[in-house]
Enzyme design. Structure first.
Site, short mmCIF file in Angstrom:
data_model
loop_
_atom_site.label_atom_id
_atom_site.label_comp_id
_atom_site.label_asym_id
_atom_site.label_seq_id
_atom_site.Cartn_x
_atom_site.Cartn_y
_atom_site.Cartn_z
N GLY A 39 0.79 -1.22 0.00
CA GLY A 39 0.00 0.00 0.00
C GLY A 39 0.83 1.27 0.00
N VAL A 87 2.85 -2.70 15.66
CA VAL A 87 3.07 -1.39 16.28
C VAL A 87 2.17 -1.15 17.48
CG1 VAL A 87 3.95 -0.37 14.15
CG2 VAL A 87 1.52 -0.19 14.69
N TYR A 179 -11.97 4.45 13.95
CA TYR A 179 -10.81 4.78 13.10
C TYR A 179 -10.67 6.29 12.94
CZ TYR A 179 -8.05 5.09 8.78
OH TYR A 179 -7.11 5.40 7.82
N LYS A 183 -7.51 8.59 14.13
CA LYS A 183 -6.72 9.43 13.24
C LYS A 183 -6.78 10.90 13.67
CE LYS A 183 -4.99 6.42 10.40
NZ LYS A 183 -3.53 6.15 10.39
N THR A 213 -5.45 1.08 -2.86
CA THR A 213 -4.56 0.07 -2.31
C THR A 213 -5.33 -1.25 -2.18
OG1 THR A 213 -5.14 0.66 -0.04
CG2 THR A 213 -3.30 1.84 -1.04
#
Length: 272
Positions: A39, A87, A179, A183, A213
């Protein structure tokens, strides 16, 4: 909506070199890219190497990182390394930086690209586990990496950190609310870390729009095409179209730019 066939690494390298600013703006630098095996992360890793950087590619699947690292090294002559890391795992990130430093040298450029946006049936059915995973990867991981890498950069005299956010942070919907909130938090971290680690370390964010992507394969093509007609550019982005902004923000031409949110979204945020 139209898809795009990913360029080979060699083709992407040439395209990145053509789009880069004069010379090799990242020559002599070491860059770490999370979510770097596919991506937008893939395009950023290739572009950094084409611009002269040695590149550490990080994702949960080391095999994918190794394959891309080998291709980039062959196409650019730069040193590369591959690392498996989630992560969202706080305790993994300090050792990750140590591994990269051991293989390539101190990290001068950190690109926090890894992210997840799982689907769910309705807001009342969002589980605590899903919510925590979304914030773990999109907020907690970047926070920890910026805190640790930024401190090391300051001690060495400087560096650059780049976050990949989303237009969802400014245009949240019920279908992507955790999400979007994550962000939005990442955008806030950008401003805070720019203050904490300036003047020697710059921290900026690309607010990304819809790119074609792997994730886009699940989109409803007709619905997307109809939605895009209200945007200035009336289309989604090719992953390679992230490259110019990433090279600018991480290169010397952006020396007076920090704490910034740069929308690369085809005008989505500007649309009604």
């Amino acid at each position: 909506m139209t898809g795009s066939t990913p360029k080979t690494v060699a083709e992407a390298v040439e395209a990145a070199r053509e789009s880069a600013l004069a010379g090799r703006p990242l020559a002599g630098r070491t860059a770490l890219v999370t979510g770097g095996s596919r991506g937008l992360g893939r395009e950023i890793a290739i572009a950094f190497a084409a611009a002269g950087a040695d590149v550490a590619i990080v994702s949960r699947k080391k095999e994918s990182c190794e394959a891309l690292a080998e291709e980039i090294a062959a196409a650019t002559g730069r040193r590369t390394s591959a690392h498996a890391a989630h992560v969202g795992d706080w305790d993994r990130l300090g050792p990750l930086l140590d591994e990269v430093e051991h293989e390539l040298g101190p990290v001068d450029v950190l690109a926090n690209n890894a992210g997840i946006a799982p689907v769910y049936p309705s807001l009342d059915e969002v589980s605590e586990t899903l919510f925590d995973k979304v914030f773990g990867v999109n907020v907690k991981g970047p926070f920890r990496l910026m805190a640790a890498a930024g401190k090391r950069m300051v001690e060495r005299g400087g560096g650059v950190m780049l976050n990949i956010s989303s237009m969802a942070s400014g245009r949240p919907t019920a279908s992507d609310l955790p999400y979007a909130a994550a962000k939005a938090a990442l955008n806030t971290l950008t401003a805070g870390f720019a203050q904490e680690y300036g003047p020697s370390v710059r921290v900026n964010t690309i607010v990304a729009g819809p790119f074609f992507t792997d994730i886009s394969k699940a989109w409803d093509k007709d619905a997307f095409a109809a939605l895009a007609q209200d945007w200035p550019l009336r289309r989604g982005g090719d992953p390679a179209e992230i490259v110019g902004a990433a090279l600018y923000l991480c290169g010397p031409s952006a020396s007076f730019t920090t704490g910034a949110l740069l929308a690369v979204d085809g005008g989505r945020l500007a649309a009604p």
